[in-house]
Design a protein around this motif. Structure first.
Motif, mmCIF file in Angstrom:
data_model
loop_
_atom_site.group_PDB
_atom_site.id
_atom_site.type_symbol
_atom_site.label_atom_id
_atom_site.label_comp_id
_atom_site.label_asym_id
_atom_site.label_seq_id
_atom_site.Cartn_x
_atom_site.Cartn_y
_atom_site.Cartn_z
ATOM 1 N N ASP A 1 -3.261 2.026 -7.664
ATOM 2 C CA ASP A 1 -4.525 2.715 -7.636
ATOM 3 C C ASP A 1 -5.691 1.777 -7.802
ATOM 4 N N THR B 1 2.443 2.671 17.842
ATOM 5 C CA THR B 1 1.421 2.934 16.932
ATOM 6 C C THR B 1 0.035 2.679 17.249
ATOM 7 N N THR C 1 0.445 -1.569 12.612
ATOM 8 C CA THR C 1 -0.304 -1.059 11.410
ATOM 9 C C THR C 1 0.962 -0.710 10.427
ATOM 10 N N THR C 2 1.843 -0.268 10.873
ATOM 11 C CA THR C 2 3.070 0.157 9.856
ATOM 12 C C THR C 2 3.615 -0.842 8.885
ATOM 13 N N PRO D 1 0.958 -1.169 -0.047
ATOM 14 C CA PRO D 1 0.024 0.185 0.342
ATOM 15 C C PRO D 1 0.675 1.250 0.038
ATOM 16 N N VAL D 2 0.618 2.004 -0.821
ATOM 17 C CA VAL D 2 1.199 3.402 -1.029
ATOM 18 C C VAL D 2 1.192 4.261 0.469
ATOM 19 N N ASN D 3 0.521 4.267 1.245
ATOM 20 C CA ASN D 3 0.451 4.731 2.569
ATOM 21 C C ASN D 3 1.084 4.013 3.604
ATOM 22 N N HIS D 4 1.756 2.828 3.298
ATOM 23 C CA HIS D 4 2.759 2.115 4.230
ATOM 24 C C HIS D 4 1.724 1.837 5.493
ATOM 25 N N ARG D 5 0.570 1.649 5.375
ATOM 26 C CA ARG D 5 -0.299 1.310 6.404
ATOM 27 C C ARG D 5 -1.514 -0.003 6.183
ATOM 28 N N GLN E 1 -6.099 -2.300 -0.543
ATOM 29 C CA GLN E 1 -5.568 -1.296 -1.707
ATOM 30 C C GLN E 1 -4.108 -1.964 -2.267
#
Length: 352
Positions: free
Chosen positions: A334, A86, A55-56, A42-46, A331
């Motif tokens: 995109d 976190t 979660t990271t 995932p692009v948000n690294h979550r 995710q």
């Protein structure tokens, strides 16, 4: 004057008993560091938003760092815990920054001579479920879907009674569904109960409930929740948890929205140093009361972990986890995929 006199009479048994009790203070600490990798990158690294622990992704992180002081005066006790990581940042995101750092902070007093009836007031671990924020106490490295999406903590008053060794009963009046502060505009507290029966050291049966509203008074919708689980010790090496959550919440118009989650965890202790655990679970919330995903929330998951007890206080764990939803919800760039596979490694250390 009469009121003060009767108050002293009520307190007399506790005061007289307290005179012979030594006050003890215990200091405890815990830290859970981890590295997680999500194969969807995932692009948000979550990790997905319905998870609140570890979660990271793609970077080392601290899930929970905790320092706790416990005071025991015989007929009274108190606890103060301070935490960071976190877990506290994500799970208490709705609370003010300062309140995000308190863990199990309460005071309590015994209400009978045998000290089997206790009243605690403050913030304390939830009576719901068999998994806690202290990862080393759980059979699996990551938390189950049912644990992540029911309260880890509650704030208010808790009455606990142990009439016999085999029984534990509790009644709670709290600020709401995992809230430090009550919801603005909601005058109705949340209520909880617990019944735990341990007929022998190989079996525990537990039933916990919650009832309350997570809406202002002019939009009140009642939420009712049940958690049931059994802990079975099958042998000196093999044990398991079987659990199920079921809840329903009133709709804005009429009727109720239902969600439910079954869970089974089997643990095999190979020796004093090595252990493994296998989990299978589901989480179904078609109306998105607790977990709202694109399309429909109907999650299925399996996980397998290996534990290495390096020393009495140091634990290393590795876990592979697979989650799948009935509709695309995870995710990847995109796009949204139906499934998610992750690898998680953790070092945890504790002292007391």
């Amino acid at each position: 004057m009469k009121a003060h006199f009767f108050s002293l009479l009520l307190l007399a048994p506790f005061v007289s008993r307290a005179e012979s009790d030594a006050v003890t203070v215990a200091y405890k600490g815990y830290a859970d560091t981890y590295y997680g990798y999500d194969f969807n990158e995932p692009v948000n690294h979550r990790r997905p938003g319905f998870l609140y622990n570890h979660t990271t992704t793609d970077a080392p992180a601290v899930n929970l760092a905790l320092i706790q002081v416990e005071l025991n005066g015989g007929w009274y006790h108190a606890s103060l815990g301070l935490m960071a990581g976190t877990y506290s940042r994500i799970n208490l995101a709705a609370e003010p920054d300062l309140l995000q750092h308190f863990y199990d902070t309460y005071v309590g007093v015994a209400l009978n001579r045998s000290r089997t009836l206790w009243l605690d007031v403050g913030e304390f671990s939830s009576h719901i479920g068999f998994e806690s924020a202290i990862g080393a106490d759980n059979y699996t490295l990551s938390r189950s879907l049912m644990a992540e999406n029911s309260p880890y903590f509650l704030t208010g008053g808790r009455l606990t009674w142990k009439p016999k060794k085999e029984w534990e009963l509790a009644f709670l009046v709290v600020d709401g569904w995992q809230r430090v502060r009550p919801l603005a505009g909601n005058s109705l507290p949340g209520f909880g109960t617990k019944v735990a029966w341990t007929p022998h050291d190989r079996l525990l049966l537990n039933w916990s409930t919650y009832a309350g509203s997570e809406f202002p008074d002019d939009q009140r919708r009642m939420r009712y929740f049940n958690n049931l689980y059994a802990h079975l010790v099958l042998s000196s090496a093999v044990s398991m948890y079987l659990g199920c959550d079921i809840g329903w919440q009133q709709r804005a118009t009429s009727g109720n929205n239902l969600w439910w989650s079954p869970n089974a965890i089997l643990r095999w202790k190979l020796d004093d140093r090595w252990a493994t655990a296998f989990r299978v679970e589901q989480y179904n919330d078609a109306s998105g009361v607790i977990v709202s995903l694109p399309g429909r929330t109907a999650l299925t998951g399996v996980s397998f972990n290996v534990d290495r007890q390096i020393s009495k206080n140091l634990l290393f764990r590795v876990e592979m986890r697979y989650l799948r939803n009935s509709s695309p919800a995870f995710q990847r760039g995109d796009s949204l995929l139906r499934s998610s596979t992750s690898l998680l490694a953790s070092f945890s250390i504790r002292f007391s």
